[in-house]
Design an enzyme around this catalytic site. Sequence first.
Site, mmCIF file in Angstrom:
data_model
loop_
_atom_site.group_PDB
_atom_site.id
_atom_site.type_symbol
_atom_site.label_atom_id
_atom_site.label_comp_id
_atom_site.label_asym_id
_atom_site.label_seq_id
_atom_site.Cartn_x
_atom_site.Cartn_y
_atom_site.Cartn_z
ATOM 1 N N TYR A 29 -16.931 15.973 -15.949
ATOM 2 C CA TYR A 29 -17.160 14.525 -15.968
ATOM 3 C C TYR A 29 -18.199 14.187 -14.885
ATOM 4 C CZ TYR A 29 -16.379 9.537 -15.417
ATOM 5 O OH TYR A 29 -16.566 8.187 -15.319
ATOM 6 N N LYS A 36 -8.274 5.816 -19.492
ATOM 7 C CA LYS A 36 -8.574 6.293 -20.843
ATOM 8 C C LYS A 36 -7.312 6.254 -21.720
ATOM 9 C CE LYS A 36 -12.429 6.905 -18.633
ATOM 10 N NZ LYS A 36 -12.812 8.192 -18.048
ATOM 11 N N ARG A 69 0.853 -1.196 0.000
ATOM 12 C CA ARG A 69 0.000 0.000 0.000
ATOM 13 C C ARG A 69 0.885 1.240 0.000
ATOM 14 N NH1 ARG A 69 -1.384 1.739 4.555
ATOM 15 N NH2 ARG A 69 -2.120 -0.220 5.415
ATOM 16 N N ASP A 119 -7.720 18.305 -14.716
ATOM 17 C CA ASP A 119 -8.016 16.946 -15.175
ATOM 18 C C ASP A 119 -7.565 16.864 -16.634
ATOM 19 O OD1 ASP A 119 -9.188 14.648 -16.218
ATOM 20 O OD2 ASP A 119 -10.975 14.781 -14.959
HETATM 21 C C1 LIG Z 1 -13.308 8.635 -16.773
HETATM 22 C C2 LIG Z 1 -12.998 9.989 -16.280
HETATM 23 C C3 LIG Z 1 -12.798 10.259 -14.907
HETATM 24 C C4 LIG Z 1 -12.959 9.179 -13.848
HETATM 25 O O1 LIG Z 1 -11.983 8.191 -13.968
HETATM 26 P P1 LIG Z 1 -12.217 6.645 -13.542
HETATM 27 O O2 LIG Z 1 -10.905 6.035 -13.909
HETATM 28 O O3 LIG Z 1 -13.376 6.146 -14.323
HETATM 29 O O4 LIG Z 1 -12.470 6.659 -12.076
HETATM 30 C C5 LIG Z 1 -12.481 11.540 -14.533
HETATM 31 N N1 LIG Z 1 -12.358 12.534 -15.441
HETATM 32 C C6 LIG Z 1 -12.551 12.322 -16.751
HETATM 33 C C7 LIG Z 1 -12.420 13.464 -17.703
HETATM 34 C C8 LIG Z 1 -12.880 11.063 -17.213
HETATM 35 O O5 LIG Z 1 -13.087 10.860 -18.532
#
Ligand SMILES: *Cc1c(COP(=O)(O)O)cnc(C)c1O
Length: 384
Positions: free
Chosen positions: A103, A200, A51, A175
């Site tokens: 998001y 992603k 962890r 983000d």
């Molecule tokens: C998918 C996504 C998230 C969340 O991420 P997870 O890996 O699904 O928890 C946050 N911000 C954006 C822009 C996303 O496309």
Amino acid sequence: MSKENLRFNSKAIHGGQEPDKAYGAVMPPIYQTSTYAQSSPGAHKGFEYSRSANPTRTALENSLASIENGKYGLAFASGLAAIDAVMKLLQPGDEVISTNDLYGGSYRLFSKIFEGFGIKFHFVNMENPAVIENYINTNTRLIWVETPTNPMMNIIDIAQVANIAKKHKVLLGVDNTFATPYLQLPLDLGADLVMHSATKYMGGHSDVVMGALVVKDKDLADKLYFIQNASGAVAGPMDCFLVLRGIKTLHVRMQRHCENGAAIAKFLADHPKIEKVYWPGFKSHPNHEIAKKQMKGFGGMISFVTKGNNYQEAIKIVENLKVFTLAESLGGVESLAGHPASMTHASIPKEEREKTGVVDALIRLSVGIEDVEDLIDDLRRAIG
Ligand SMILES: *Cc1c(COP(=O)(O)O)cnc(C)c1O
């Protein structure tokens, strides 16, 4: 020669990476272990418990720091776990100013979890960053920016927001999931913190759920590391291996995502049945100049609306696609299509979502890296 002076494509492959110390393995092994032998209490080789740290995760975290031009990387169990860690920097009474076209999961985390803990959120359209100052007061601790936004592809001027954040001594988090460091480097533009859903583009193969943070400042890194270890939403070694492998081709994938995205955006714009195409590469896009300034390309995310704004027709189009898969998520090698009004944004009341442009006929594409002619044929047939 320091690997940190390499150009982006080389850093994607080598940045922060050393051959494994045990046997010289070129790819870091998957250290599928929870604990590490000590020769005497406290005498260990830098790892005590997975962890707190794991060698495969450390290899990925160093790579993340390198490609985002940061100093410290942290890998989490999901993108939302990474954002959750950022929010735990705050105290009850603190305020956050966030982009409004956000998001959905981030919006849910902010409004349904952290509001309940006494943190106040302002959801603001930041296309004109000056409006942010209207919401800043002595309780403001963090500005949270998503750009390009999802699914409307608005572009926020990160450097301008960073100036406002610095002037008021407020943290700025970006983000960077949609753009990736291949297209945009928020830390270079003045942000304090970069976040990724590595699920992603960073992972890039739709085979892992993971989140990441990258920062430059040691103090901030220490606080986030404390939270990562104390709350414990860490990424597992197998997943770290997969994302590290993904990052090594990020630049070639992104180059093709951009090329295919441009061709498809143009095809859709010229199609007689299409009303509107949202893609920041068009000169007519309201934030095109900012996109050109802060991004190296325009990416493979495209939203579009058919003429007549018919819900059923949009559903039919996404059902008829054969090469594009109808699915949530984005950023993988395979092309995906989504219908925000019935999928990702279904929980938002119709009037609310239509205010930000998420109308019934809006379709969102994550353009993959297949032959673009096959993708265009698929769209032509499905749109009819
Ligand atoms: C998918 C996504 C998230 C969340 O991420 P997870 O890996 O699904 O928890 C946050 N911000 C954006 C822009 C996303 O496309």
